[in-house]
Design an enzyme around this catalytic site. Structure first.
Site, PDB file in Angstrom:
ATOM      1  N   THR A  41      -3.034  -9.565   5.158  1.00  0.00           N
ATOM      2  CA  THR A  41      -2.092  -8.449   5.105  1.00  0.00           C
ATOM      3  C   THR A  41      -2.623  -7.296   5.931  1.00  0.00           C
ATOM      4  O   THR A  41      -3.748  -6.840   5.725  1.00  0.00           O
ATOM      5  CB  THR A  41      -1.881  -7.961   3.661  1.00  0.00           C
ATOM      6  N   GLU A 107       0.807  -3.045   2.363  1.00  0.00           N
ATOM      7  CA  GLU A 107       0.249  -4.131   3.160  1.00  0.00           C
ATOM      8  C   GLU A 107       1.345  -5.078   3.617  1.00  0.00           C
ATOM      9  O   GLU A 107       2.199  -5.478   2.842  1.00  0.00           O
ATOM     10  CB  GLU A 107      -0.868  -4.878   2.441  1.00  0.00           C
TER      11      GLU A 107
HETATM   12  P1  ADP Z   1      -8.062  -6.417   4.961  1.00  0.00           P
HETATM   13  O1  ADP Z   1      -8.601  -6.384   3.576  1.00  0.00           O
HETATM   14  O2  ADP Z   1      -8.940  -5.670   5.941  1.00  0.00           O
HETATM   15  O3  ADP Z   1      -6.640  -5.956   5.057  1.00  0.00           O
HETATM   16  P2  ADP Z   1      -7.075  -9.130   5.255  1.00  0.00           P
HETATM   17  O4  ADP Z   1      -7.804 -10.354   4.778  1.00  0.00           O
HETATM   18  O5  ADP Z   1      -5.869  -8.687   4.494  1.00  0.00           O
HETATM   19  O6  ADP Z   1      -8.134  -7.958   5.394  1.00  0.00           O
HETATM   20  O7  ADP Z   1      -6.678  -9.407   6.758  1.00  0.00           O
HETATM   21  C1  ADP Z   1      -5.870  -8.473   7.428  1.00  0.00           C
HETATM   22  C2  ADP Z   1      -6.033  -8.505   8.929  1.00  0.00           C
HETATM   23  O8  ADP Z   1      -5.780  -9.808   9.447  1.00  0.00           O
HETATM   24  C3  ADP Z   1      -5.002  -7.602   9.604  1.00  0.00           C
HETATM   25  O9  ADP Z   1      -5.449  -6.254   9.689  1.00  0.00           O
HETATM   26  C4  ADP Z   1      -4.844  -8.253  10.975  1.00  0.00           C
HETATM   27  O10 ADP Z   1      -5.769  -7.698  11.888  1.00  0.00           O
HETATM   28  C5  ADP Z   1      -5.166  -9.726  10.732  1.00  0.00           C
HETATM   29  N1  ADP Z   1      -4.001 -10.647  10.691  1.00  0.00           N
HETATM   30  C6  ADP Z   1      -3.998 -11.858  11.300  1.00  0.00           C
HETATM   31  N2  ADP Z   1      -2.838 -12.499  11.091  1.00  0.00           N
HETATM   32  C7  ADP Z   1      -2.055 -11.681  10.347  1.00  0.00           C
HETATM   33  C8  ADP Z   1      -0.721 -11.791   9.817  1.00  0.00           C
HETATM   34  N3  ADP Z   1       0.026 -12.899  10.038  1.00  0.00           N
HETATM   35  N4  ADP Z   1      -0.235 -10.754   9.089  1.00  0.00           N
HETATM   36  C9  ADP Z   1      -0.995  -9.664   8.860  1.00  0.00           C
HETATM   37  N5  ADP Z   1      -2.259  -9.492   9.339  1.00  0.00           N
HETATM   38  C10 ADP Z   1      -2.807 -10.491  10.078  1.00  0.00           C
HETATM   39  N1  RBF Z   2      -0.554  -7.841  -5.885  1.00  0.00           N
HETATM   40  C1  RBF Z   2      -0.337  -7.749  -7.216  1.00  0.00           C
HETATM   41  O1  RBF Z   2      -1.217  -7.331  -7.952  1.00  0.00           O
HETATM   42  N2  RBF Z   2       0.884  -8.089  -7.771  1.00  0.00           N
HETATM   43  C2  RBF Z   2       1.915  -8.567  -7.015  1.00  0.00           C
HETATM   44  O2  RBF Z   2       2.993  -8.847  -7.549  1.00  0.00           O
HETATM   45  C3  RBF Z   2       1.694  -8.707  -5.595  1.00  0.00           C
HETATM   46  N3  RBF Z   2       2.668  -9.196  -4.809  1.00  0.00           N
HETATM   47  C4  RBF Z   2       2.440  -9.328  -3.459  1.00  0.00           C
HETATM   48  C5  RBF Z   2       3.453  -9.843  -2.630  1.00  0.00           C
HETATM   49  C6  RBF Z   2       3.264  -9.967  -1.270  1.00  0.00           C
HETATM   50  C7  RBF Z   2       4.371 -10.515  -0.406  1.00  0.00           C
HETATM   51  C8  RBF Z   2       2.006  -9.581  -0.683  1.00  0.00           C
HETATM   52  C9  RBF Z   2       1.777  -9.728   0.783  1.00  0.00           C
HETATM   53  C10 RBF Z   2       1.001  -9.082  -1.490  1.00  0.00           C
HETATM   54  C11 RBF Z   2       1.206  -8.940  -2.887  1.00  0.00           C
HETATM   55  N4  RBF Z   2       0.213  -8.436  -3.717  1.00  0.00           N
HETATM   56  C12 RBF Z   2       0.430  -8.323  -5.063  1.00  0.00           C
HETATM   57  C13 RBF Z   2      -1.026  -7.891  -3.137  1.00  0.00           C
HETATM   58  C14 RBF Z   2      -2.175  -8.851  -3.212  1.00  0.00           C
HETATM   59  O3  RBF Z   2      -2.843  -8.587  -4.406  1.00  0.00           O
HETATM   60  C15 RBF Z   2      -3.091  -8.595  -2.028  1.00  0.00           C
HETATM   61  O4  RBF Z   2      -2.442  -8.895  -0.821  1.00  0.00           O
HETATM   62  C16 RBF Z   2      -4.356  -9.330  -2.163  1.00  0.00           C
HETATM   63  O5  RBF Z   2      -5.252  -8.844  -1.235  1.00  0.00           O
HETATM   64  C17 RBF Z   2      -4.194 -10.848  -2.036  1.00  0.00           C
HETATM   65  O6  RBF Z   2      -5.457 -11.446  -2.194  1.00  0.00           O
HETATM   66 MG    MG Z   3      -5.035  -6.635   3.865  1.00  0.00          MG
END
Ligand code: ADP
Ligand code: RBF
Ligand code: MG
Length: 177
Positions: A41, A107
């Site tokens: 995300t 996110e």
């Molecule tokens: P963080 O905790 O830093 O957000 P994530 O595990 O959520 O780490 O990874 C997020 C990062 O992954 C984004 O900031 C982006 O650079 C990269 N990324 C790669 N593919 C995607 C995607 N399909 N959607 C969102 N972010 C992506």
């Molecule tokens: N986090 C929650 O605690 N509850 C939720 O219902 C929830 N729904 C999510 C739905 C989507 C589409 C996404 C992208 C994230 C959601 N998350 C939610 C956030 C999630 O906890 C976070 O992306 C973590 O980092 C996943 O490991």
């Molecule tokens: Mg993230």
């Protein structure tokens, strides 16, 4: 225990407060390994979240997203290939009850497989509808399953003419500029 929910949400065309357009920098998130779970995300900067939080509830949203990586010195082939492309997205806005966050976060999971990260890039998003409120989960597995269902709901919901047209909205940069 699992409750079923509709695979398509929202009216035939987006109505107020949608479309909501926002842009901001992709910042470092909580590093909880969303990527390892197959659901990276892109976290939006505080400033971008502020413009949004005033008028909307926390929860899960769907719409379109575009990455603008002006940082050409990192030769990101994938981003180059996909420059100006607009992808479907799901966005979580809120407190992440599962993780008991102290701060509100936004996110965006872009529904596309990128070969590289894009931290620091500008992310533009058009939010077109609401999927569900945030939930607390008894397991990480349950959370992941629900997110995957959100992705299906987003794709189905965007696959309607009046939602599809926002892909070509002037808010998204085009290669003509
Ligand atoms: P963080 O905790 O830093 O957000 P994530 O595990 O959520 O780490 O990874 C997020 C990062 O992954 C984004 O900031 C982006 O650079 C990269 N990324 C790669 N593919 C995607 C995607 N399909 N959607 C969102 N972010 C992506
Ligand atoms: N986090 C929650 O605690 N509850 C939720 O219902 C929830 N729904 C999510 C739905 C989507 C589409 C996404 C992208 C994230 C959601 N998350 C939610 C956030 C999630 O906890 C976070 O992306 C973590 O980092 C996943 O490991
Ligand atoms: Mg993230």
């Amino acid at each position: 225990m699992t409750t079923t929910r509709p695979l398509i949400v929202g009216p035939e065309e987006p109505i107020s407060p949608y479309p909501i357009k926002l842009k901001g920098e992709v910042v470092q998130g909580f590093g909880r390994g969303s990527k390892e779970l197959g659901i990276p995300t892109a976290n939006l900067s505080e400033d971008a979240i502020k413009t949004l939080c005033h008028d909307v509830n926390t929860g899960i949203y769907f719409g379109w997203a575009q990455i603008n990586n002006n940082n050409n010195d990192n030769d990101n082939k994938d981003n180059k290939d996909n420059e100006y492309r607009v992808y479907p997205m799901v966005m979580s806005l809120g407190w992440n009850p599962y993780y008991k966050n102290e701060k509100r976060s936004a996110e965006v999971h872009i529904i596309h497989k990128f070969s590289e990260d894009f931290y620091g890039a500008e992310l533009r998003v058009i939010v077109l509808g609401y999927v569900r409120p945030e939930k607390d989960y008894s397991s990480l597995d349950a959370l992941i399953k629900d997110i995957n269902l959100d992705i299906s709901v987003a794709l189905n919901s965007l696959d309607r003419t009046s939602y599809n047209t926002y892909k070509d909205d002037d808010f998204f940069l085009s290669d003509k500029s």
